[in-house]
Scaffold this motif. Structure first.
Motif, PDB file in Angstrom:
ATOM      1  N   LEU A 123       0.842  -1.193   0.000  1.00  0.00           N
ATOM      2  CA  LEU A 123       0.000   0.000   0.000  1.00  0.00           C
ATOM      3  C   LEU A 123       0.880   1.247   0.000  1.00  0.00           C
ATOM      4  O   LEU A 123       1.929   1.265   0.637  1.00  0.00           O
ATOM      5  N   SER A 124       0.426   2.258  -0.673  1.00  0.00           N
ATOM      6  CA  SER A 124       1.127   3.541  -0.577  1.00  0.00           C
ATOM      7  C   SER A 124       0.808   4.130   0.792  1.00  0.00           C
ATOM      8  O   SER A 124      -0.182   3.747   1.427  1.00  0.00           O
ATOM      9  N   GLU A 182      -2.737   5.347   0.835  1.00  0.00           N
ATOM     10  CA  GLU A 182      -3.732   4.272   0.902  1.00  0.00           C
ATOM     11  C   GLU A 182      -3.811   3.694   2.320  1.00  0.00           C
ATOM     12  O   GLU A 182      -4.901   3.453   2.835  1.00  0.00           O
ATOM     13  N   PHE A 183      -2.628   3.497   2.936  1.00  0.00           N
ATOM     14  CA  PHE A 183      -2.596   2.957   4.289  1.00  0.00           C
ATOM     15  C   PHE A 183      -3.338   3.875   5.257  1.00  0.00           C
ATOM     16  O   PHE A 183      -4.199   3.439   6.007  1.00  0.00           O
ATOM     17  N   MET A 207      -7.194   4.015   5.210  1.00  0.00           N
ATOM     18  CA  MET A 207      -7.969   2.840   5.629  1.00  0.00           C
ATOM     19  C   MET A 207      -8.573   3.047   7.010  1.00  0.00           C
ATOM     20  O   MET A 207      -7.968   3.679   7.871  1.00  0.00           O
TER      21      MET A 207
END
Length: 58
Positions: free
Chosen positions: A3-4, A7-8, A11
């Motif tokens: 994950l970039s 993105e992380f 979440m």
């Protein structure tokens, strides 16, 4: 999970938990009684002479 950072951090905890379980992380059983007793002996809450953390001051 590749994950970039964006993105992380985007979440939710529930999404992160589901992703980790999908990759086999976080699915371990809790320690049984004998493992827990070994850990309690290795890492006691206080020293044998009852000094240190949690010691009452007079």
């Amino acid at each position: 999970m590749r994950l970039s950072p964006a993105e992380f951090w985007a979440m939710t905890p529930m999404e992160l938990g589901a992703a980790m379980r999908a990759f086999g992380h976080g699915v371990h059983a809790p320690p049984d009684r004998s493992e827990l007793e070994c850990l309690m002996q290795a890492y006691p809450d206080c020293s044998p002479d009852r000094t240190g953390i949690g010691k009452m001051r007079s």
